[in-house]
Design a protein around this motif. Structure first.
Motif, PDB file in Angstrom:
ATOM      1  N   LYS A   1       9.181  12.000   0.658  1.00  0.00           N
ATOM      2  CA  LYS A   1       8.258  13.142   0.957  1.00  0.00           C
ATOM      3  C   LYS A   1       8.585  14.485   0.592  1.00  0.00           C
ATOM      4  CE  LYS A   1       6.233  15.858   4.845  1.00  0.00           C
ATOM      5  NZ  LYS A   1       6.513  15.949   6.096  1.00  0.00           N
ATOM      6  N   ILE A   2       7.681  14.910  -0.291  1.00  0.00           N
ATOM      7  CA  ILE A   2       7.866  16.522  -0.898  1.00  0.00           C
ATOM      8  C   ILE A   2       7.203  17.214   0.287  1.00  0.00           C
ATOM      9  CG2 ILE A   2       7.914  18.178  -2.411  1.00  0.00           C
ATOM     10  CD1 ILE A   2       7.752  16.285  -4.607  1.00  0.00           C
ATOM     11  N   PHE A   3       5.897  17.234   0.497  1.00  0.00           N
ATOM     12  CA  PHE A   3       5.015  18.005   1.290  1.00  0.00           C
ATOM     13  C   PHE A   3       3.686  17.011   1.160  1.00  0.00           C
ATOM     14  CE2 PHE A   3       3.989  19.891  -2.833  1.00  0.00           C
ATOM     15  CZ  PHE A   3       2.728  19.654  -2.916  1.00  0.00           C
ATOM     16  N   ASN A   4       2.840  17.322   2.164  1.00  0.00           N
ATOM     17  CA  ASN A   4       1.441  16.883   2.592  1.00  0.00           C
ATOM     18  C   ASN A   4       0.588  18.108   2.921  1.00  0.00           C
ATOM     19  OD1 ASN A   4       2.831  14.508   2.667  1.00  0.00           O
ATOM     20  ND2 ASN A   4       2.724  14.247   4.936  1.00  0.00           N
ATOM     21  N   ILE A   5      -0.422  17.900   2.175  1.00  0.00           N
ATOM     22  CA  ILE A   5      -1.803  18.942   2.628  1.00  0.00           C
ATOM     23  C   ILE A   5      -2.387  18.074   3.472  1.00  0.00           C
ATOM     24  CG2 ILE A   5      -3.700  20.217   1.868  1.00  0.00           C
ATOM     25  CD1 ILE A   5      -2.312  20.509  -0.751  1.00  0.00           C
ATOM     26  N   TYR A   6      -2.838  18.848   4.756  1.00  0.00           N
ATOM     27  CA  TYR A   6      -3.520  17.912   5.952  1.00  0.00           C
ATOM     28  C   TYR A   6      -4.527  19.097   6.405  1.00  0.00           C
ATOM     29  CZ  TYR A   6      -0.772  21.301   8.913  1.00  0.00           C
ATOM     30  OH  TYR A   6      -0.263  22.134   9.396  1.00  0.00           O
TER      31      TYR A   6
ATOM     32  N   ILE B   1      -3.680  14.649   1.194  1.00  0.00           N
ATOM     33  CA  ILE B   1      -2.908  14.260  -0.003  1.00  0.00           C
ATOM     34  C   ILE B   1      -1.532  14.491   0.300  1.00  0.00           C
ATOM     35  CG2 ILE B   1      -2.965  16.628  -0.999  1.00  0.00           C
ATOM     36  CD1 ILE B   1      -3.148  14.966  -3.719  1.00  0.00           C
ATOM     37  N   ARG B   2      -0.765  13.495  -0.091  1.00  0.00           N
ATOM     38  CA  ARG B   2       0.633  13.452   0.122  1.00  0.00           C
ATOM     39  C   ARG B   2       1.567  13.394  -1.247  1.00  0.00           C
ATOM     40  NH1 ARG B   2       0.685   8.293   4.341  1.00  0.00           N
ATOM     41  NH2 ARG B   2      -0.360   9.474   6.121  1.00  0.00           N
ATOM     42  N   PHE B   3       2.552  14.321  -1.477  1.00  0.00           N
ATOM     43  CA  PHE B   3       3.257  14.427  -2.478  1.00  0.00           C
ATOM     44  C   PHE B   3       4.514  13.878  -2.570  1.00  0.00           C
ATOM     45  CE2 PHE B   3      -0.268  17.492  -3.298  1.00  0.00           C
ATOM     46  CZ  PHE B   3      -0.541  17.254  -4.620  1.00  0.00           C
ATOM     47  N   HIS B   4       4.947  12.899  -3.218  1.00  0.00           N
ATOM     48  CA  HIS B   4       6.284  12.220  -3.105  1.00  0.00           C
ATOM     49  C   HIS B   4       7.026  12.481  -4.408  1.00  0.00           C
ATOM     50  CE1 HIS B   4       4.516   9.377   0.306  1.00  0.00           C
ATOM     51  NE2 HIS B   4       4.622  10.612   0.605  1.00  0.00           N
ATOM     52  N   VAL B   5       8.572  12.079  -4.279  1.00  0.00           N
ATOM     53  CA  VAL B   5       9.202  11.887  -5.440  1.00  0.00           C
ATOM     54  C   VAL B   5      10.207  10.839  -5.136  1.00  0.00           C
ATOM     55  CG1 VAL B   5      10.875  13.605  -4.629  1.00  0.00           C
ATOM     56  CG2 VAL B   5      10.854  12.950  -7.010  1.00  0.00           C
ATOM     57  N   ARG B   6      10.369   9.839  -6.188  1.00  0.00           N
ATOM     58  CA  ARG B   6      11.041   8.535  -5.793  1.00  0.00           C
ATOM     59  C   ARG B   6      12.239   8.393  -6.743  1.00  0.00           C
ATOM     60  NH1 ARG B   6       7.457   3.522  -6.233  1.00  0.00           N
ATOM     61  NH2 ARG B   6       7.425   4.315  -8.314  1.00  0.00           N
TER      62      ARG B   6
ATOM     63  N   TYR C   1       1.564  11.116  -6.082  1.00  0.00           N
ATOM     64  CA  TYR C   1       1.067  11.612  -4.964  1.00  0.00           C
ATOM     65  C   TYR C   1       0.047  10.122  -4.575  1.00  0.00           C
ATOM     66  CZ  TYR C   1      -3.294  12.605  -7.689  1.00  0.00           C
ATOM     67  OH  TYR C   1      -4.383  12.672  -8.630  1.00  0.00           O
ATOM     68  N   HIS C   2      -0.455  10.437  -2.963  1.00  0.00           N
ATOM     69  CA  HIS C   2      -1.446   9.536  -2.622  1.00  0.00           C
ATOM     70  C   HIS C   2      -2.270  10.285  -1.978  1.00  0.00           C
ATOM     71  CE1 HIS C   2       1.989   6.399  -2.840  1.00  0.00           C
ATOM     72  NE2 HIS C   2       2.914   7.309  -2.466  1.00  0.00           N
ATOM     73  N   THR C   3      -3.650   9.739  -1.701  1.00  0.00           N
ATOM     74  CA  THR C   3      -4.939  10.406  -1.160  1.00  0.00           C
ATOM     75  C   THR C   3      -5.110   9.560   0.117  1.00  0.00           C
ATOM     76  OG1 THR C   3      -6.579   9.498  -2.312  1.00  0.00           O
ATOM     77  CG2 THR C   3      -5.397  11.425  -3.260  1.00  0.00           C
TER      78      THR C   3
ATOM     79  N   PHE D   1      -3.657   6.055   1.471  1.00  0.00           N
ATOM     80  CA  PHE D   1      -2.490   6.276   0.851  1.00  0.00           C
ATOM     81  C   PHE D   1      -1.752   5.139   0.121  1.00  0.00           C
ATOM     82  CE2 PHE D   1      -3.389   9.109   4.349  1.00  0.00           C
ATOM     83  CZ  PHE D   1      -3.408  10.366   3.822  1.00  0.00           C
ATOM     84  N   GLN D   2      -2.524   4.151  -0.482  1.00  0.00           N
ATOM     85  CA  GLN D   2      -2.205   2.864  -0.959  1.00  0.00           C
ATOM     86  C   GLN D   2      -1.710   3.171  -2.471  1.00  0.00           C
ATOM     87  OE1 GLN D   2      -1.303   0.365   0.723  1.00  0.00           O
ATOM     88  NE2 GLN D   2      -1.579   1.650   2.369  1.00  0.00           N
ATOM     89  N   THR D   3      -2.692   3.743  -3.045  1.00  0.00           N
ATOM     90  CA  THR D   3      -2.413   3.884  -4.891  1.00  0.00           C
ATOM     91  C   THR D   3      -1.576   5.191  -4.794  1.00  0.00           C
ATOM     92  OG1 THR D   3      -4.871   3.252  -4.910  1.00  0.00           O
ATOM     93  CG2 THR D   3      -3.805   4.359  -6.762  1.00  0.00           C
ATOM     94  N   HIS D   4      -0.786   4.794  -5.827  1.00  0.00           N
ATOM     95  CA  HIS D   4       0.444   5.567  -6.644  1.00  0.00           C
ATOM     96  C   HIS D   4      -0.108   6.288  -7.931  1.00  0.00           C
ATOM     97  CE1 HIS D   4       4.859   6.189  -7.257  1.00  0.00           C
ATOM     98  NE2 HIS D   4       4.478   6.621  -8.459  1.00  0.00           N
TER      99      HIS D   4
END
Length: 199
Positions: free
Chosen positions: A136-141, A150-155, A170-172, A177-180
């Motif tokens: 997790k980097i951040f989410n907009i809620y 929307i969720r922003f991630h770094v793996r 990110y996932h929406t 939030f399934q699709t990468h």
């Protein structure tokens, strides 16, 4: 006296610009006929003014959304740098700002386009990026419903024989939030990167 000053100013402008700038007719006239001509119902003037007025309204409507995108992008950068911590940030900051951040901004713009302007005030950004090895980097809620939009991630990834790299994505909420959705990748090196937020 007023007429003398006006004429002196006109002559001075003409001399200083070597005649390349000619003062408008309104400056020569003491009665300021130009503004009156606009109120006489000159239809060509009204036609010329209308599109400008309409475009100004469109700019004002657009500017609220643009301001939202700008604020969210600035905060996204801040949250990302907090997540990286100094050890990682010192290595990837420039590449992040050049490659990844514009794509994050594009995803924020896409998200903003899904909401009317008056709903944008209800969208907020989380302020606690994940540490350790969390993605997790951040989410907009949505602030009222508390639901993520929307969720922003770094793996961290380590393909065989390629060393470590950081995959930003990110996932929406559209598909729970399934699709990468890949934003971009930054190469690290063959050594294991430090944990996120490591000082």
């Amino acid at each position: 006296m007023k007429s003398f000053l006006r004429k002196s100013l006109i002559v001075l402008v003409s001399i200083l610009t070597f005649g390349t700038v000619t003062p408008s007719h309104a400056l020569w006239s003491e009665n300021d006929d130009a503004p009156r001509a606009q109120h006489r119902g000159d239809s060509s003037n009204e036609t010329a003014q209308k599109p400008i007025f309409e475009s100004q309204i469109q700019v004002e409507e657009k500017s609220h959304k643009e301001k939202f995108i700008e604020v969210m992008t600035d905060e996204a950068e801040r949250q990302s740098l907090i997540k990286f911590g100094p050890k990682i940030s010192n290595v990837i900051k420039d590449e992040f700002q050049e490659i990844i951040l514009p794509n994050i901004e594009e995803a924020i713009e896409m998200t903003a386009a899904q909401f009317p302007d008056d709903e944008l005030v209800n969208l907020a950004i989380t302020e606690m990026p994940g540490g350790g090895v969390s993605e997790k980097i951040f989410n907009i809620y949505h602030a009222e419903t508390k639901q993520d939009v929307i969720r922003f991630h770094v793996r961290r990834e380590k393909p065989p024989l390629e060393g470590y790299r950081f995959n930003f994505h990110y996932h929406t909420y559209h598909d729970q939030f399934q699709t990468h959705y890949t934003i971009g990748t930054i190469q690290w090196n063959k050594n294991t990167p430090p944990n996120w937020q490591t000082v």
